[in-house]
Scaffold this motif. Structure first.
Motif, PDB file in Angstrom:
ATOM      1  N   ILE A 161     -84.156 -51.428 -15.299  1.00 18.61           N
ATOM      2  CA  ILE A 161     -83.835 -49.953 -15.152  1.00 18.61           C
ATOM      3  C   ILE A 161     -82.941 -49.700 -16.158  1.00 18.61           C
ATOM      4  N   LEU A 162     -81.691 -50.327 -15.767  1.00 15.95           N
ATOM      5  CA  LEU A 162     -80.514 -50.103 -16.535  1.00 15.95           C
ATOM      6  C   LEU A 162     -80.343 -50.188 -17.966  1.00 15.95           C
ATOM      7  N   ALA A 163     -81.472 -51.227 -18.478  1.00 13.75           N
ATOM      8  CA  ALA A 163     -81.594 -51.422 -19.922  1.00 13.75           C
ATOM      9  C   ALA A 163     -82.184 -50.076 -20.620  1.00 13.75           C
ATOM     10  N   MET A 164     -83.009 -49.163 -19.787  1.00 14.80           N
ATOM     11  CA  MET A 164     -83.316 -47.936 -20.632  1.00 14.80           C
ATOM     12  C   MET A 164     -82.103 -46.918 -20.466  1.00 14.80           C
ATOM     13  N   GLU A 165     -80.800 -47.085 -20.233  1.00 14.68           N
ATOM     14  CA  GLU A 165     -80.060 -46.349 -20.181  1.00 14.68           C
ATOM     15  C   GLU A 165     -80.251 -45.156 -19.375  1.00 14.68           C
ATOM     16  N   PRO A 166     -80.582 -45.321 -18.174  1.00 11.27           N
ATOM     17  CA  PRO A 166     -80.909 -43.899 -17.405  1.00 11.27           C
ATOM     18  C   PRO A 166     -79.847 -43.038 -16.843  1.00 11.27           C
ATOM     19  N   ARG A 167     -79.490 -42.152 -16.764  1.00 11.92           N
ATOM     20  CA  ARG A 167     -78.703 -41.538 -16.179  1.00 11.92           C
ATOM     21  C   ARG A 167     -78.467 -41.335 -14.557  1.00 11.92           C
ATOM     22  N   CYS A 168     -79.715 -41.774 -14.257  1.00 11.30           N
ATOM     23  CA  CYS A 168     -80.002 -41.514 -12.616  1.00 11.30           C
ATOM     24  C   CYS A 168     -80.929 -42.972 -12.286  1.00 11.30           C
ATOM     25  N   ILE A 169     -80.376 -43.311 -10.945  1.00 10.38           N
ATOM     26  CA  ILE A 169     -81.066 -44.453 -10.712  1.00 10.38           C
ATOM     27  C   ILE A 169     -81.774 -44.134  -9.287  1.00 10.38           C
ATOM     28  N   LEU A 170     -83.141 -44.108  -9.044  1.00 16.98           N
ATOM     29  CA  LEU A 170     -83.656 -43.780  -7.750  1.00 16.98           C
ATOM     30  C   LEU A 170     -84.040 -45.378  -6.899  1.00 16.98           C
ATOM     31  N   LEU A 171     -83.621 -45.316  -5.759  1.00 18.81           N
ATOM     32  CA  LEU A 171     -83.910 -46.839  -4.881  1.00 18.81           C
ATOM     33  C   LEU A 171     -84.597 -46.411  -3.943  1.00 18.81           C
ATOM     34  N   ASP A 172     -86.089 -46.894  -3.656  1.00 20.71           N
ATOM     35  CA  ASP A 172     -86.710 -46.644  -2.654  1.00 20.71           C
ATOM     36  C   ASP A 172     -86.723 -47.826  -1.917  1.00 20.71           C
ATOM     37  N   GLU A 173     -85.949 -47.820  -0.577  1.00 20.33           N
ATOM     38  CA  GLU A 173     -85.699 -49.057   0.134  1.00 20.33           C
ATOM     39  C   GLU A 173     -85.549 -50.293  -0.741  1.00 20.33           C
ATOM     40  N   PRO A 174     -84.868 -50.564  -1.603  1.00 24.02           N
ATOM     41  CA  PRO A 174     -84.743 -51.804  -2.278  1.00 24.02           C
ATOM     42  C   PRO A 174     -84.161 -53.040  -1.610  1.00 24.02           C
ATOM     43  N   VAL A 190     -75.049 -51.500  -7.114  1.00 19.37           N
ATOM     44  CA  VAL A 190     -75.258 -50.271  -7.309  1.00 19.37           C
ATOM     45  C   VAL A 190     -74.085 -49.371  -7.194  1.00 19.37           C
ATOM     46  N   HIS A 191     -73.225 -49.776  -6.250  1.00 18.65           N
ATOM     47  CA  HIS A 191     -72.137 -48.948  -6.162  1.00 18.65           C
ATOM     48  C   HIS A 191     -71.274 -49.038  -7.189  1.00 18.65           C
ATOM     49  N   ARG A 192     -71.029 -50.440  -7.875  1.00 17.91           N
ATOM     50  CA  ARG A 192     -70.305 -50.610  -8.882  1.00 17.91           C
ATOM     51  C   ARG A 192     -70.667 -49.659 -10.114  1.00 17.91           C
ATOM     52  N   LEU A 193     -72.062 -49.886 -10.442  1.00 18.12           N
ATOM     53  CA  LEU A 193     -72.713 -49.115 -11.428  1.00 18.12           C
ATOM     54  C   LEU A 193     -72.435 -47.702 -11.295  1.00 18.12           C
ATOM     55  N   ASN A 194     -72.468 -47.078 -10.180  1.00 19.86           N
ATOM     56  CA  ASN A 194     -72.114 -45.672  -9.732  1.00 19.86           C
ATOM     57  C   ASN A 194     -70.687 -45.601 -10.195  1.00 19.86           C
ATOM     58  N   ARG A 195     -69.546 -46.200  -9.808  1.00 21.49           N
ATOM     59  CA  ARG A 195     -68.228 -46.042  -9.991  1.00 21.49           C
ATOM     60  C   ARG A 195     -68.027 -46.193 -11.395  1.00 21.49           C
ATOM     61  N   GLU A 196     -68.376 -47.457 -11.982  1.00 24.07           N
ATOM     62  CA  GLU A 196     -67.982 -47.771 -13.524  1.00 24.07           C
ATOM     63  C   GLU A 196     -68.654 -46.835 -14.553  1.00 24.07           C
ATOM     64  N   LYS A 197     -70.136 -46.705 -14.323  1.00 18.55           N
ATOM     65  CA  LYS A 197     -70.973 -46.055 -15.349  1.00 18.55           C
ATOM     66  C   LYS A 197     -71.249 -44.581 -15.048  1.00 18.55           C
ATOM     67  N   ASN A 198     -70.723 -44.015 -13.851  1.00 18.35           N
ATOM     68  CA  ASN A 198     -70.921 -42.908 -13.594  1.00 18.35           C
ATOM     69  C   ASN A 198     -72.563 -42.457 -13.455  1.00 18.35           C
ATOM     70  N   ILE A 199     -73.229 -43.459 -12.901  1.00 15.90           N
ATOM     71  CA  ILE A 199     -74.770 -43.366 -13.168  1.00 15.90           C
ATOM     72  C   ILE A 199     -75.058 -42.615 -11.409  1.00 15.90           C
ATOM     73  N   THR A 200     -75.919 -41.577 -11.458  1.00 14.69           N
ATOM     74  CA  THR A 200     -76.089 -41.096 -10.424  1.00 14.69           C
ATOM     75  C   THR A 200     -77.195 -41.803  -9.660  1.00 14.69           C
ATOM     76  N   VAL A 201     -76.962 -41.957  -8.286  1.00 14.20           N
ATOM     77  CA  VAL A 201     -77.713 -42.811  -7.431  1.00 14.20           C
ATOM     78  C   VAL A 201     -78.089 -42.070  -6.264  1.00 14.20           C
ATOM     79  N   LEU A 202     -79.504 -42.315  -6.055  1.00 14.45           N
ATOM     80  CA  LEU A 202     -80.117 -41.735  -4.713  1.00 14.45           C
ATOM     81  C   LEU A 202     -80.872 -42.860  -4.167  1.00 14.45           C
ATOM     82  N   LEU A 203     -80.413 -43.239  -2.991  1.00 11.17           N
ATOM     83  CA  LEU A 203     -80.930 -44.387  -2.275  1.00 11.17           C
ATOM     84  C   LEU A 203     -81.632 -44.062  -1.065  1.00 11.17           C
TER      85      LEU A 203
END
Length: 587
Positions: A161-174, A190-203
Motif C-alpha cells: 500500500i505504501l508503494a502507491m504513496e497513499p495519503r491515508c491507510i485503512l486497516l480492517d482488523e489487520p 503503522v504508528h511510525r508511518l503515521n508519525r514520520e510520514k504524516n500518513i492518516t490512519v484509520l484502524l
C-alpha cells in the motif's frame, strides 16, 4: 486537504431474487457524519455488523453511497473519474494478508500496485525499496511470501500500500490473526508511518489495547456513530461500552472496578500507568491478600492424574518436505497427554508448531516418527479408521472460508452429522441446536454462508463441528474477527458444553486473557517443541521467558508483577481481573 469527510452517508445492502428484483434491504450505514483530519490516527470500534468495514470500503470507493456523500482527499467517491486516484490515496489493508499478497516474491508483490498505476519502472524500484525499508522488511525482499510469518506478511501488505504513496491507510482488523509479537510489529510500523510520514490512519480493531495510542476513537453501533473522543474519554465510559458489546483494556476495567468499590483510582490505560496510580494512592493503606490456588485447578489436577488420556503423543515428530531442499521440522519429539474433559489452551508464536500439532491430533497429518494415539489406539496404523477419528476429534480451522462450502448455512451445518448417518428430524434438530448454541439467528439459516460477515462465518464453522458432538473439540483461533461480546459468548458456551458433556476442548489462541480465564492447562509451543505444559497460573509466572518467544502474559498479571517490583507485597500469580480485584481490595 482533508483525508475523509462523510456527509449523511447511507448504505443499504440489497438482496435480489433470481429475476433481479429487490427482495430484501438491510441498512448498514445510517446517516454517518465524520471528519478525519490530515495526519490523524483514528481507531474505529464496534460490534460485528455495526458498519465499521462498510464505512472503510466507502472511503476507498469499494462501495458507493445509497445516499449522502463521501469525500476522500477532497474527491467525491461517486464520481467515476476519481476512482483510481481515490484508490491510490486511500490504501486498504485487510484482515488476512494472504488475500492481498499476489506475487511469488516479496519485492514483486510490493511493486504490483504502483505498476498497475502506470508508475515508471525506475520509480517503482525506488518505491519498493523505500516501502520495504519503512516496514522493516528489506532483508526479505527476495523471499517467497509463503515463507513469512503472519506478522511479516501483514507488513508486506502494508508496504504494498505504501508503494502507491497513499495519503491515508485503512486497516480492517489487520492483527486479528496474528500472535502478540506480530500484532506489536504491525502496530509499531503503522504508528511510525503515521508519525514520520504524516500518513492518516484509520484502524478498525477488536483489540482494545491497540486503541490507547490513537488520537481519536469512533464507536459505531447499528450503522450509526454512538461515541467519539480520545481513548481516555471513550474508555472512561466502561458500562456504556459493555452495552455496545465492547470492552476496555483489562487494566482499565481493573481501575474502574476498584474505583466503584471505593478506592481513589482514576481510569488507567496501561499496566505501567495502573502500577503508578495504585502505588501513589492506594498501596500504603491496604493489606494485600495472598492468592490461593483455585479449588477447580486442584480438582482438575487430581482428575487428570487418575484418568486415561483421550489423546496421547509420544516422541511425535513431523517434518514437511522431508528429504528435499525445503525440509522443515514443524513438530519435534513432542510427548504430551490430553485428558477427558480437559480445557487445554495451546499457545505459541506463529510458526511454533501449533497448527501442525492439532492436525496430528485429528489425523490430517501422520507423524514422521513417534506415535499419536486416540483413546489408546495409534491413529497412524494402516487399519485405523481416520474418517471416524475426525467425527470424534472435530477441528475448526483458523479461516472459516476454508471450511464452508454448502449453498446455505443450514445445509453447511448439516453436512457433518449427515455423514455420521443422521437423517430426518434428528439431523434437523442437531443442526438447529448447534446454530442456536453459537448465536446464529434463524433469519440467516437459509442464507449463503459466503454472504455473512467474517464473525458470522466463524460461528457457522464452529456450529458445523459442534453438530457432530465430537469427544474432542479443537478450535484454531475461533474468536478472531468476533467482537468482544461475541467472543465471550462463544467461549463461555463452549465451556458450558464441556462441563455438561465431558467433551475435551483444545483452544488455540493468541489472546492470553482468554486462555487464562478458561483453560485448565496450557501447552506452550516454541520451535516445534513443548516449552511448558502446566496450569495457566504456573505458566504465566515465566513472563520473561514467554516474552522471549513472542508471547505475553495477561495485563493483570503484568500489573501484579510491576507492583511487586515497586516493593508492594502483592501475589504475582494473578491471572484474571476478578482475582486482581480481590487481591487489591482491603480485607
Amino acid at each position: 486537504m482533508i483525508p475523509v469527510v462523510t456527509k449523511g452517508l447511507v448504505h443499504d445492502y440489497v438482496t435480489r431474487d433470481e429475476e433481479g428484483n429487490a427482495s430484501e434491504t438491510k441498512r448498514a450505514l445510517d446517516h454517518v457524519e465524520i471528519t478525519v483530519e490530515e495526519g490523524q490516527f483514528v481507531a474505529i470500534l464496534g460490534a460485528n455488523g455495526s458498519g465499521k468495514s462498510t464505512l472503510a470500503k466507502h472511503i476507498n470507493a469499494l462501495l458507493l453511497p445509497s445516499d449522502g456523500t463521501v469525500l476522500t482527499c477532497d474527491m467525491d467517491t461517486a464520481d467515476d473519474s476519481y476512482l483510481w486516484e481515490i484508490r491510490k490515496n486511500a490504501g486498504m489493508v485487510f484482515q488476512n494478508p494472504d488475500n492481498q499478497i499476489v506475487a511469488s516474491v516479496v519485492e514483486e508483490d510490493v511493486g504490483f500496485g504502483p505498476e498497475n498505476l502506470g508508475v515508471p519502472t525506475e520509480e517503482i524500484l525506488t518505491r519498493v525499496s523505500d516501502s520495504l525499508r519503512a516496514v522493516g522488511m528489506t532483508a526479505y525482499k527476495s523471499t517467497s511470501p509463503n515463507k513469512l510469518s503472519g506478522g511479516q506478511k501483514q507488513r508486506v501488505a502494508i508496504a504494498g500500500i505504501l508503494a502507491m504513496e497513499p495519503r491515508c491507510i485503512l486497516l480492517d482488523e489487520p492483527t486479528a490473526m496474528l500472535d502478540p509479537i506480530g500484532r506489536r510489529e504491525v502496530l509499531e510500523t503503522v504508528h511510525r508511518l503515521n508519525r514520520e510520514k504524516n500518513i492518516t490512519v484509520l484502524l478498525i480493531t477488536h483489540y482494545m489495547e491497540e486503541v490507547i495510542d490513537a488520537d481519536r476513537v469512533i464507536v459505531m453501533r447499528d450503522g450509526t456513530v454512538r461515541m467519539q473522543g480520545t481513548p481516555r474519554e471513550i474508555f472512561s465510559r466502561v458500562e456504556e461500552l459493555k452495552d455496545l458489546r465492547l470492552e476496555v483494556p483489562q487494566v482499565t476495567e481493573l481501575s474502574h472496578e476498584l474505583a466503584k468499590r471505593g478506592l481513589p483510582m482514576k481510569i488507567t490505560l496501561t499496566p505501567e500507568e495502573f502500577a503508578e496510580e495504585y502505588a501513589a494512592k492506594c498501596a500504603g493503606n491496604l493489606p494485600v491478600r495472598a492468592n490461593k490456588e483455585n479449588a477447580a485447578e486442584s480438582a482438575r489436577k487430581e482428575t487428570a492424574a487418575d484418568a486415561a488420556p483421550v489423546l496421547s503423543l509420544r516422541d511425535a515428530k513431523f517434518v514437511y518436505g522431508e528429504g528435499t531442499a525445503f525440509e522443515k521440522t514443524a513438530v519435534d519429539d513432542v510427548t504430551v497427554d490430553v485428558y477427558p474433559g480437559e480445557y487445554i489452551g495451546l499457545i505459541g508464536h506463529t510458526g511454533s508448531g501449533k497448527s501442525t500439532l492439532i492436525q496430528l491430533f485429528n489425523g490430517l497429518e501422520k507423524p514422521t516418527s513417534g506415535t499419536v494415539c486416540f483413546e489408546g489406539e495409534d491413529i497412524a496404523g494402516d487399519k485405523y479408521n481416520r474418517r471416524e477419528l475426525r467425527f470424534n476429534v472435530g477441528l475448526v480451522f483458523q479461516y472459516p472460508d476454508h471450511q464452508l462450502f454448502e449453498t446455505t448455512v443450514f445445509q453447511d451445518v448439516c453436512y457433518g452429522p449427515k455423514n455420521q448417518g443422521l437423517a430426518g428430524d434428528e439431523l434437523k434438530e442437531r443442526a438447529e441446536w448447534a446454530l442456536r448454541l453459537v448465536g446464529v439467528d434463524e433469519s440467516q439459516w437459509q442464507s449463503s454462508p459466503f454472504e455473512l460477515s467474517g464473525g458470522q462465518k466463524r460461528r457457522v464453522a464452529i456450529a458445523g463441528v459442534l453438530a457432530m458432538k465430537p469427544k474432542v473439540l479443537v478450535l484454531d483461533e475461533p474468536t478472531a474477527g468476533l467482537d468482544p461480546g461475541g467472543r465471550d459468548e462463544i467461549l463461555s458456551e463452549i465451556d458450558r458444553i464441556r462441563k455438561e458433556t465431558g467433551m475435551t476442548v483444545i483452544l488455540v489462541s493468541h489472546r492470553m486473557e482468554d486462555v487464562a480465564r478458561y483453560a485448565d492447562r496450557l501447552i506452550v509451543m516454541n520451535d516445534g517443541k513443548v516449552l511448558y505444559a502446566d496450569t495457566p497460573r504456573e505458566v504465566f509466572k515465566h513472563r520473561a521467558e514467554l516474552t522471549e518467544v513472542g508471547l505475553e502474559v495477561p495485563q493483570v498479571t503484568q500489573v501484579m508483577q510491576l507492583l511487586k517490583e515497586r516493593g508492594i507485597p502483592v501475589p504475582t500469580d494473578i491471572i484474571t481481573t476478578e482475582e486482581a480485584i480481590k487481591a487489591l481490595l482491603p480485607e
